[in-house]
Design a protein around this motif. Structure first.
Motif, PDB file in Angstrom:
ATOM      1  N   ALA A  27       0.808  -1.221   0.000  1.00 15.45           N
ATOM      2  CA  ALA A  27       0.000   0.000   0.000  1.00 15.45           C
ATOM      3  C   ALA A  27       0.841   1.270   0.000  1.00 15.45           C
ATOM      4  N   ILE A  28       2.097   1.175   0.467  1.00 16.92           N
ATOM      5  CA  ILE A  28       2.938   2.375   0.502  1.00 16.92           C
ATOM      6  C   ILE A  28       3.614   2.640  -0.846  1.00 16.92           C
ATOM      7  N   ASN A  29       3.484   1.705  -1.788  1.00 16.88           N
ATOM      8  CA  ASN A  29       4.120   1.856  -3.096  1.00 16.88           C
ATOM      9  C   ASN A  29       3.162   2.575  -4.049  1.00 16.88           C
ATOM     10  N   SER A  30       3.015   3.868  -3.832  1.00 15.87           N
ATOM     11  CA  SER A  30       2.049   4.646  -4.610  1.00 15.87           C
ATOM     12  C   SER A  30       2.415   4.694  -6.089  1.00 15.87           C
ATOM     13  N   GLY A  31       3.717   4.672  -6.387  1.00 13.49           N
ATOM     14  CA  GLY A  31       4.131   4.714  -7.777  1.00 13.49           C
ATOM     15  C   GLY A  31       3.677   3.486  -8.547  1.00 13.49           C
ATOM     16  N   ALA A  32       3.825   2.302  -7.926  1.00  8.64           N
ATOM     17  CA  ALA A  32       3.396   1.067  -8.580  1.00  8.64           C
ATOM     18  C   ALA A  32       1.880   1.024  -8.738  1.00  8.64           C
ATOM     19  N   ILE A  33       1.168   1.494  -7.714  1.00  8.42           N
ATOM     20  CA  ILE A  33      -0.292   1.509  -7.785  1.00  8.42           C
ATOM     21  C   ILE A  33      -0.760   2.388  -8.936  1.00  8.42           C
ATOM     22  N   ALA A  34      -0.135   3.560  -9.087  1.00  2.80           N
ATOM     23  CA  ALA A  34      -0.493   4.466 -10.180  1.00  2.80           C
ATOM     24  C   ALA A  34      -0.191   3.830 -11.537  1.00  2.80           C
ATOM     25  N   LEU A  35       0.943   3.119 -11.623  1.00  4.23           N
ATOM     26  CA  LEU A  35       1.306   2.463 -12.876  1.00  4.23           C
ATOM     27  C   LEU A  35       0.305   1.378 -13.240  1.00  4.23           C
ATOM     28  N   TYR A  36      -0.073   0.562 -12.256  1.00  2.00           N
ATOM     29  CA  TYR A  36      -1.017  -0.517 -12.535  1.00  2.00           C
ATOM     30  C   TYR A  36      -2.391   0.033 -12.926  1.00  2.00           C
ATOM     31  N   LYS A  37      -2.782   1.147 -12.341  1.00  5.34           N
ATOM     32  CA  LYS A  37      -4.038   1.778 -12.749  1.00  5.34           C
ATOM     33  C   LYS A  37      -3.958   2.236 -14.204  1.00  5.34           C
ATOM     34  N   ALA A  38      -2.803   2.779 -14.574  1.00  8.75           N
ATOM     35  CA  ALA A  38      -2.622   3.234 -15.956  1.00  8.75           C
ATOM     36  C   ALA A  38      -2.632   2.052 -16.927  1.00  8.75           C
ATOM     37  N   LEU A  39      -2.293   0.862 -16.429  1.00  3.65           N
ATOM     38  CA  LEU A  39      -2.271  -0.338 -17.259  1.00  3.65           C
ATOM     39  C   LEU A  39      -3.605  -1.088 -17.235  1.00  3.65           C
ATOM     40  N   GLY A  40      -4.630  -0.460 -16.660  1.00  4.77           N
ATOM     41  CA  GLY A  40      -5.969  -1.036 -16.729  1.00  4.77           C
ATOM     42  C   GLY A  40      -6.399  -1.843 -15.526  1.00  4.77           C
ATOM     43  N   PHE A  41      -5.765  -1.619 -14.377  1.00  2.00           N
ATOM     44  CA  PHE A  41      -6.161  -2.333 -13.167  1.00  2.00           C
ATOM     45  C   PHE A  41      -6.882  -1.395 -12.199  1.00  2.00           C
ATOM     46  N   GLU A  42      -7.824  -1.965 -11.472  1.00  2.00           N
ATOM     47  CA  GLU A  42      -8.590  -1.200 -10.491  1.00  2.00           C
ATOM     48  C   GLU A  42      -8.315  -1.735  -9.093  1.00  2.00           C
ATOM     49  N   GLN A  43      -8.293  -0.836  -8.136  1.00  2.00           N
ATOM     50  CA  GLN A  43      -8.109  -1.257  -6.743  1.00  2.00           C
ATOM     51  C   GLN A  43      -9.377  -1.930  -6.238  1.00  2.00           C
ATOM     52  N   ARG A  44      -9.247  -3.169  -5.779  1.00  2.00           N
ATOM     53  CA  ARG A  44     -10.406  -3.909  -5.286  1.00  2.00           C
ATOM     54  C   ARG A  44     -10.615  -3.635  -3.796  1.00  2.00           C
ATOM     55  N   TRP A  45      -9.594  -3.914  -2.993  1.00  2.00           N
ATOM     56  CA  TRP A  45      -9.624  -3.555  -1.580  1.00  2.00           C
ATOM     57  C   TRP A  45      -8.276  -3.830  -0.966  1.00  2.00           C
ATOM     58  N   GLU A  46      -8.172  -3.684   0.365  1.00  2.00           N
ATOM     59  CA  GLU A  46      -6.899  -3.862   1.050  1.00  2.00           C
ATOM     60  C   GLU A  46      -6.919  -5.126   1.901  1.00  2.00           C
ATOM     61  N   LEU A  47      -5.750  -5.738   2.024  1.00  2.00           N
ATOM     62  CA  LEU A  47      -5.578  -6.942   2.816  1.00  2.00           C
ATOM     63  C   LEU A  47      -4.424  -6.742   3.797  1.00  2.00           C
ATOM     64  N   ASN A  48      -4.468  -7.488   4.888  1.00  2.00           N
ATOM     65  CA  ASN A  48      -3.395  -7.445   5.870  1.00  2.00           C
ATOM     66  C   ASN A  48      -2.416  -8.581   5.625  1.00  2.00           C
ATOM     67  N   LEU A  49      -1.140  -8.288   5.754  1.00  2.00           N
ATOM     68  CA  LEU A  49      -0.084  -9.293   5.651  1.00  2.00           C
ATOM     69  C   LEU A  49       0.670  -9.367   6.964  1.00  2.00           C
ATOM     70  N   ARG A  50       0.834 -10.566   7.482  1.00  2.00           N
ATOM     71  CA  ARG A  50       1.701 -10.778   8.632  1.00  2.00           C
ATOM     72  C   ARG A  50       2.612 -11.964   8.350  1.00  2.00           C
ATOM     73  N   ILE A  51       3.880 -11.764   8.578  1.00  2.00           N
ATOM     74  CA  ILE A  51       4.863 -12.835   8.451  1.00  2.00           C
ATOM     75  C   ILE A  51       5.235 -13.270   9.862  1.00  2.00           C
ATOM     76  N   ILE A  52       5.057 -14.542  10.140  1.00  2.00           N
ATOM     77  CA  ILE A  52       5.270 -15.043  11.491  1.00  2.00           C
ATOM     78  C   ILE A  52       6.302 -16.172  11.476  1.00  2.00           C
ATOM     79  N   LYS A  53       6.982 -16.327  12.610  1.00  2.00           N
ATOM     80  CA  LYS A  53       8.040 -17.327  12.718  1.00  2.00           C
ATOM     81  C   LYS A  53       7.821 -18.176  13.964  1.00  2.00           C
ATOM     82  N   ARG A  54       7.905 -19.478  13.793  1.00  2.00           N
ATOM     83  CA  ARG A  54       7.713 -20.400  14.916  1.00  2.00           C
ATOM     84  C   ARG A  54       8.916 -20.339  15.841  1.00  2.00           C
ATOM     85  N   ARG A  55       8.655 -20.143  17.133  1.00  2.00           N
ATOM     86  CA  ARG A  55       9.752 -20.087  18.101  1.00  2.00           C
ATOM     87  C   ARG A  55      10.416 -21.461  18.245  1.00  2.00           C
ATOM     88  N   PRO A  56      11.714 -21.487  18.531  1.00  2.00           N
ATOM     89  CA  PRO A  56      12.396 -22.770  18.755  1.00  2.00           C
ATOM     90  C   PRO A  56      11.771 -23.518  19.911  1.00  2.00           C
TER      91      PRO A  56
END
Length: 226
Positions: A197-226
């Motif tokens: 979401a912070i990559n505004s330049g890429a979002i603008a480029l993809y819109k110019a290439l015919g893509f529409e913003q559908r909605w936002e999703l959350n990403l979490r990367i998790i690691k199993r403790r030893p």
């Protein structure tokens, strides 16, 4: 009504990528040698426990959900982001270019090196097990690529799009984007993608290439403790 792209990982592992899935009815993941994506069926304690059991000590899983992501016991959060999900408003025309070639397993190491250099998102030596990839080579060296990642019934994610820094600014990224989107459309699927979401330049480029913003999703990367 729920849409199949609302939960892209869970629904991919339930449909087009079911043959790759590890786990069962309560939680599923891709083999970590292919991609670290995983998902629980819901946020119940039983599903979260099943999700936790899929990861060995020290292993990483990436979770993408529309709602707040609940973390199973025994895991630490090692990364977070908000993703914008974008979808092609109209099918892209299939194009051809003599420079673009289908990549194979013999290209896997070079593909990984390019992805590590440019960081288009999670990428492994097994990425081609998710879908086809294409690239452009110069003097035998891979300088640009793009391909397919998550797939659900009727939808295919465009991903892994990157260009070597020495060759950026020459339109190769846009060319690969149009080529992969055209290949997906030719297969009968609708193209979609995810971008930080912070990559505004890429979002603008993809819109110019015919893509529409559908909605936002959350990403979490998790690691199993030893």
């Amino acid at each position: 009504m729920p849409h199949i792209l609302d939960r892209p990982i869970w629904n991919a592992l339930q449909t087009e990528h079911a043959g790759l899935a590890e786990g069962g009815a309560l939680a599923r993941r891709y083999p970590p040698s292919i991609v670290p994506f995983a998902a629980a069926s819901d946020n119940s304690s039983e599903s979260l426990e099943a999700l936790a059991k899929l990861a060995a000590a020290g292993e990483v899983m990436a979770l993408v959900e529309p709602e707040a992501i609940v973390i199973p016991d025994g895991f630490d959060i090692v990364g977070e982001a908000t993703l914008v999900q974008m979808i092609g408003s109209t099918p892209h025309a299939e194009i051809s270019d003599p420079r673009i070639v289908r990549l194979t397993e013999t290209d896997a190491a070079e593909m990984l090196a390019l992805a590590q250099l440019t960081k288009p998102g999670p990428f492994t030596l097994g990425a081609q097990k998710l879908g086809a990839f294409w690239g452009i080579k110069e003097d035998g060296r891979l300088i640009a690529m793009g391909g397919q990642r998550l797939r659900q019934t009727g939808f295919t994610e465009l991903s892994g799009l990157c260009t070597h820094p020495d060759f950026q600014g020459k339109g190769l990224g846009k060319l690969m984007f149009r080529y992969v989107a055209g290949q997906i459309a030719a297969s009968g699927a609708t193209t979609y993608l995810h971008v930080n979401a912070i990559n505004s330049g890429a979002i603008a480029l993809y819109k110019a290439l015919g893509f529409e913003q559908r909605w936002e999703l959350n990403l979490r990367i998790i690691k199993r403790r030893p």
